[in-house]
Design a protein around this motif. Structure first.
Motif, short mmCIF file in Angstrom:
data_model
loop_
_atom_site.label_atom_id
_atom_site.label_comp_id
_atom_site.label_asym_id
_atom_site.label_seq_id
_atom_site.Cartn_x
_atom_site.Cartn_y
_atom_site.Cartn_z
N VAL A 148 -53.92 29.63 44.63
CA VAL A 148 -53.06 28.57 45.38
C VAL A 148 -52.12 29.46 46.23
N VAL A 149 -51.88 30.85 45.88
CA VAL A 149 -50.95 31.44 46.73
C VAL A 149 -51.44 32.52 47.88
N PHE A 150 -52.74 32.62 47.69
CA PHE A 150 -53.29 33.80 48.77
C PHE A 150 -53.59 33.04 49.98
N GLU A 151 -52.70 33.29 51.06
CA GLU A 151 -52.72 32.73 52.44
C GLU A 151 -53.68 33.79 53.49
N PHE A 152 -54.07 33.32 54.65
CA PHE A 152 -54.58 34.29 55.40
C PHE A 152 -53.66 35.55 55.93
N SER A 153 -52.41 35.13 56.14
CA SER A 153 -51.36 36.15 56.68
C SER A 153 -50.69 36.50 55.62
N VAL A 154 -50.03 37.70 55.85
CA VAL A 154 -49.14 38.34 54.76
C VAL A 154 -48.00 37.42 54.50
N GLY A 155 -47.53 36.90 55.67
CA GLY A 155 -46.39 35.98 55.63
C GLY A 155 -46.46 34.50 54.82
N GLY A 156 -47.77 34.18 54.75
CA GLY A 156 -47.98 32.90 54.09
C GLY A 156 -48.05 32.99 52.75
N THR A 157 -48.64 34.48 52.29
CA THR A 157 -48.88 34.73 50.98
C THR A 157 -47.44 34.97 50.31
N ILE A 158 -46.66 35.75 51.19
CA ILE A 158 -45.28 36.05 50.55
C ILE A 158 -44.56 34.84 50.38
N SER A 159 -44.52 34.00 51.50
CA SER A 159 -43.72 32.91 51.37
C SER A 159 -44.17 32.07 50.16
#
Lengths: 448, 448
Positions: free
Chosen positions: B81-92
């Motif tokens: 659920v947490v792994f997003e395309f951008s680093v910012g997305g993942t951290i957020s």
């Protein structure tokens, strides 16, 4: 000295207190405004609270859910994640979740079976490889626009469930038991969400899209009529005048993302009100895109300021602007009432085109500058306005065509068949047109 | 007869086969294009697969996770659920998930404790009420723009965790044990995601935003230079000419949603490359908004067709268009290289303003129509183009101001300090300007 310091200290404290108070008041005001702007938000929040409490208590009262065991938490999880603002959103997520869980569960069992065949040593390798391949491929499919639009959430749940089942390390009979439990709880959660969002104050994405497009067209109409008044008004340059119509079209410029997400959700919605299941939602996006192009022209128009008003050019501009505004108003009303656009649209369009032709004639006949103008510079602004207005007519015509197509595809009704009304002949310059004015319908005539 | 039918049947089959083949080929081609357009998508998919396999195997090998028990699945859930395309997305998402779980867990324990005090009969009522109130209020806060922008996912997880803990019906000591397990697995999942997305081919939302704004400005520049050539070119009306610059600005018009989501993710990103932690991402949105307004003007410009070219007006139009294009090009280069915009921007802007003034002078001096024109109608198109171009100059100036502000706030460097270059005096009509041309930097001078 000490007293001053104490007073200062008190002052700082009361200032701080004031600040906090002001902040809190502001937040409260803003929050209240969010609720007032769209009271459906409040209903939505209450609906989510209600559904969650229902499912939670179902999970809490052990006797009820003894058959489900720990899986009961999946019902709560489903409700929280799946309940969206619109019916379409909720249905889309529920079906995606249900379908993906089923598919991934079956594949997971298959993977487990395959891995079993490879002996104790090969098992983790095979499972790891399968999880890696499926996760990577599925993640990549989320970049495909069509998949992203409709099945993004489903792919996510697919990866999740497949990994969970594949690496659970349980025997296949256990997995079947678990799968049965989990699927039934997810079904209970999803079904509860769908029922609540359908039955209690439903928010239809389709209806929202319909109204958004109609109100965007209405906004352009208001803008153009405002400009028409400004061009005709002699005192327009005074500051005191209300120029709010300079802003109305701006919201239209950035509505693309909203329109697209509403259309995506609307695709999932069942027949509601006068919208059938496969209502042509895509055509709304067509209309919306042309409306945005037209808004762009109006944006340019709003940057123009007219100082001089050559007597022959000005009236044509006023007329073009007003008639385009009226045509758009008719189109907006047609969409709102789900009528086939009345002939008034064509009449207004023809009027504006006649004004444009007239203007072109006037300009062709000018072999020198208009007598009122001292120089070319003085009449440039009004020429620019005229030229942009002529372009706007083309866009309004395109909007009319696309709304017409929409009304055909969506099966809008003929206005006269649907409503009892007064037929009022209006004389618009030299053209006679019959306009049908709506009279308020009596709701339940049989009971009167 | 029978043979014909059989042949027909075969034909239909081969047609069907052909169709399926064509469809498959098309899908494969489109999919390949998606990967080629942005190879980072492929890396991202592989990264997700890798992380998930890592966490899954961690969960699979029982000895490793015996301390965690069933909670191990929360690690898998978190990764998916947490792994997003951008680093910012993942951290957020990771921080939102972690923070919300912690807060909701604590509140849930409190709720359980409170409910315990109310006796066996009161317990479900108190718990139900608390779940209802917290879920409804939290859901409502998701409509507040500031919450939606940064903490939308956190609020979701907050509702989820609170409900799960509150109605778990477990004793408080059990809950503490469970909470400890779940938090640690979520931490492991989230931390793995952050580490992988940070260390292996990181995709920075901030960098994407930076490049998007620069390339949007570059697109406008290319458009304007294209128009400049068209206005100057005598054979412009021929169809064979490449008019692709009529389309370049269109992508700019609809970039608002992308820009905003990138800015939201960028806010979460740590210092990377030459972007500090609190890089002024908001200012990029300012620049973007003015760029879009300018694109709107260019959209209107692209609707204009010029037939006649009065000798005195045309060169000014060409000059305004070209100089605005050059100024934008300089601004785009400045952003891309993170330099403070060079003085060339001001020079090009001044040149275009001079052309505009010249044009205004020419027009003021026309007390009759230009001698080349047979009628007013003939020179209207070029007047419109001129007028829109004059407006565009204003927007380019605004863009320059906003880029300047951005370069100050973001601490962009002076071009001459950063790069060794050749100082090349260029004579632009009657103004002399010094332009600094970048020479390729040597990467590792010490090793040579």
């Amino acid at each position: 000295m000490e007293t001053t310091s104490a007073t200062n200290h008190e002052k700082t404290r009361s200032n701080l207190f004031e600040n906090v108070k002001v902040r809190l008041m502001e937040t409260a005001k803003n929050t209240k405004k969010i609720g007032e702007d769209d009271p459906r938000r409040i209903f939505h929040s209450v609906k989510v609270g209600f559904t969650l409490t229902l499912v939670s208590l179902f999970y809490y009262f052990r006797p009820l859910y003894n058959g489900f065991g720990q899986a009961g938490m999946w019902a709560i999880l489903t409700v929280v994640v799946v309940f969206e603002f619109s019916v379409g959103g909720t249905i889309s997520k529920s079906l995606n979740r249900g379908g993906a869980t089923l598919l991934a569960g079956a594949l997971g069992v298959g993977a487990e079976y395959l891995a079993n065949l490879c002996g104790e040593r090969g098992e983790p390798i095979v499972l790891g490889l399968l999880v890696f391949i499926l996760a990577a491929v599925s993640t990549f499919t989320r970049f495909i626009p069509n998949v992203k639009r409709r099945y993004d959430y489903g792919v996510l749940i697919f990866i999740l469930t497949f990994s969970l089942v594949a690496v659970s390390g349980a025997r296949i009979s256990e997995i079947m038991e678990l799968a049965h439990q989990r699927l039934s709880t997810i079904l209970i959660g999803g079904a509860t969400c769908i029922v609540v969002s359908l039955c209690i104050y439903p928010v239809w994405a389709g209806q929202d899209l319909h109204h958004l497009i109609a109100s965007n067209i209405q906004n352009l109409s208001a803008s153009l009529q405002g400009f028409g008044n400004e061009f005709g008004d002699v005192v327009s340059s005074k500051d005191g005048r209300d120029k709010s119509y300079h802003q109305i079209h701006k919201s239209v410029l950035n509505s693309k993302a909203t329109e697209e997400s509403l259309a995506n959700f609307a695709w999932w919605e069942p027949s509601h009100g006068r919208f059938k299941f496969n209502h042509p939602w895509k055509l709304y996006l067509n209309v919306g895109s042309i409306v945005r192009q037209c808004a762009c022209q109006i944006e340019t128009l709003s940057g123009c300021t007219i100082n001089s008003k050559p007597q022959k050019i000005q009236p044509s501009c006023v007329k073009m602007s007003m008639e385009c505004g009226k045509a758009l108003k008719e189109l907006s009303t047609a969409i709102k009432s789900m009528w086939i656009p009345s002939s008034a649209v064509a009449v207004h369009l023809n009027n504006s085109k006649a004004a444009a032709d007239e203007l072109k004639n006037i300009m062709e006949n000018y072999s020198s500058l208009p007598s009122e103008a001292d120089g070319l510079q003085e009449i440039v602004p009004i020429l620019v306005v005229a030229s942009i207005l002529i372009d706007i007519i083309k866009f309004v015509e395109k909007i009319a065509v696309s709304v017409n197509e929409l009304s055909q595809e969506a099966g809008f009704k003929q206005p006269q068949l649907l409503h009892r009304g007064i037929v009022k002949p209006i004389n618009d310059d030299d053209q006679v047109v019959v306009e049908i004015v709506d009279t308020p319908e009596r709701k339940k005539p049989l009971r009167n």
